[in-house]
Design a protein around this motif. Structure first.
Motif, short mmCIF file in Angstrom:
data_model
loop_
_atom_site.label_atom_id
_atom_site.label_comp_id
_atom_site.label_asym_id
_atom_site.label_seq_id
_atom_site.Cartn_x
_atom_site.Cartn_y
_atom_site.Cartn_z
N THR A 141 0.85 -1.19 0.00
CA THR A 141 0.00 0.00 0.00
C THR A 141 0.89 1.24 0.00
N GLU A 142 0.29 2.37 -0.28
CA GLU A 142 1.04 3.63 -0.23
C GLU A 142 1.61 3.84 1.17
N GLU A 143 0.81 3.54 2.19
CA GLU A 143 1.25 3.73 3.57
C GLU A 143 2.41 2.78 3.92
N GLU A 144 2.35 1.54 3.45
CA GLU A 144 3.44 0.59 3.70
C GLU A 144 4.72 1.03 2.99
N THR A 145 4.58 1.53 1.77
CA THR A 145 5.73 2.02 1.02
C THR A 145 6.37 3.20 1.74
N GLN A 146 5.54 4.13 2.20
CA GLN A 146 6.07 5.28 2.95
C GLN A 146 6.77 4.80 4.22
N ALA A 147 6.18 3.86 4.93
CA ALA A 147 6.76 3.38 6.18
C ALA A 147 8.16 2.80 5.95
N ILE A 148 8.30 1.98 4.93
CA ILE A 148 9.61 1.38 4.65
C ILE A 148 10.61 2.46 4.21
N MET A 149 10.18 3.34 3.33
CA MET A 149 11.09 4.36 2.79
C MET A 149 11.59 5.33 3.87
N TYR A 150 10.73 5.68 4.81
CA TYR A 150 11.08 6.72 5.79
C TYR A 150 11.19 6.19 7.22
N HIS A 151 11.47 4.90 7.36
CA HIS A 151 11.49 4.31 8.71
C HIS A 151 12.57 4.87 9.62
N ASP A 152 13.61 5.47 9.07
CA ASP A 152 14.67 6.02 9.91
C ASP A 152 14.33 7.40 10.46
N GLY A 153 13.21 7.95 10.05
CA GLY A 153 12.73 9.20 10.62
C GLY A 153 13.78 10.30 10.61
N GLN A 154 13.88 10.98 11.72
CA GLN A 154 14.73 12.17 11.85
C GLN A 154 16.22 11.86 11.82
N TYR A 155 16.61 10.59 11.79
CA TYR A 155 18.02 10.24 11.78
C TYR A 155 18.67 10.36 10.39
N VAL A 156 17.85 10.62 9.38
CA VAL A 156 18.36 10.69 8.01
C VAL A 156 17.92 12.02 7.39
N ASP A 157 18.89 12.80 6.93
CA ASP A 157 18.58 14.11 6.35
C ASP A 157 17.60 14.02 5.18
N ASP A 158 17.71 12.96 4.38
CA ASP A 158 16.83 12.81 3.22
C ASP A 158 15.35 12.70 3.63
N ASN A 159 15.09 12.41 4.88
CA ASN A 159 13.71 12.21 5.33
C ASN A 159 13.00 13.51 5.71
N LYS A 160 13.67 14.63 5.60
CA LYS A 160 13.06 15.91 5.97
C LYS A 160 11.78 16.17 5.17
N SER A 161 11.73 15.68 3.93
CA SER A 161 10.57 15.95 3.07
C SER A 161 9.28 15.33 3.60
N VAL A 162 9.39 14.30 4.42
CA VAL A 162 8.18 13.65 4.94
C VAL A 162 7.83 14.13 6.35
N ALA A 163 8.72 14.90 6.96
CA ALA A 163 8.47 15.37 8.33
C ALA A 163 7.11 16.05 8.43
N THR A 164 6.37 15.65 9.41
CA THR A 164 4.99 16.09 9.72
C THR A 164 3.96 15.56 8.73
N HIS A 165 4.38 14.72 7.79
CA HIS A 165 3.45 14.11 6.84
C HIS A 165 3.45 12.59 6.96
#
Length: 187
Positions: A141-165
């Motif tokens: 699902t879209e949600e599962e894909t997002q979860a895998i892609m951004y699972h490192d949260g704030q520990y990865v600079d590349d994840n800033k785009s998903v912050a608060t989303h």
């Protein structure tokens, strides 16, 4: 393997697809034997599998307390696949054991950094490689894909785009991953 098989049994609706991706990971990559990191948490053979199970179990506990509407199946799928990229590629592990220096050998020590990144592989982040392995074999699902892609949260600079989303599943995976790494695996 008993813990692992119990978790895999929680995937029912997409069992055939899930079995397909897990069969690929288990038989064509180092998923069952790879370390979880080069020098930090569970940097030993089998560490990746142990970490993935820890994340799945912690995620199911968290989910039951704060998000019971999320399916166990989604939790198990994203937890077991979130770091699948650490298994490398067929025939090429991501992590290669380092050898101790002559001085370390002389004093009976192992290598100070147990593993290094395999430079024969094209660079991909772990989440991206995880999705590379999963998506041809299982529909996420879209949600599962997002979860895998951004699972490192704030520990990865590349994840800033998903912050608060972050979707709720992403947050659960981030918390379970952090709890597993910094609490469960420190014991």
């Amino acid at each position: 393997m008993e813990r692992y098989n119990k978790l895999k049994q929680l995937v029912v609706e997409r069992k055939a697809e899930f079995d397909n991706v897990m069969d690929f990971l288990e038989n064509e990559t180092e998923y069952l034997t790879a370390p979880a990191s080069t020098r930090f948490h569970l940097c030993r053979a089998g560490g990746l599998l142990e970490h993935s199970m820890n994340v799945a179990e912690n995620m199911l506990r968290l989910k039951s307390a704060v998000a019971p509407h999320i399916s166990d199946e989604s939790c198990v799928i994203v937890a077991l696949l979130h770091d699948a990229g650490k298994a490398g590629m067929p025939g090429e592990p991501l992590y290669i054991a380092n050898q101790p220096t002559e001085r370390q050998k002389m004093y009976g020590y192992g290598a100070s950094i147990p593993y290094r990144i395999n430079d024969k592989l094209d660079y991909m982040s772990v989440p991206l490689r995880s999705l590379y392995h999963a998506l041809p074999r299982i529909e996420l699902t879209e949600e599962e894909t997002q979860a895998i892609m951004y699972h490192d949260g704030q520990y990865v600079d590349d994840n800033k785009s998903v912050a608060t989303h972050e979707a709720p599943l992403t947050l659960l995976l981030q918390y379970a991953d952090s709890w597993s790494t910094f609490v469960t695996e420190k014991k």
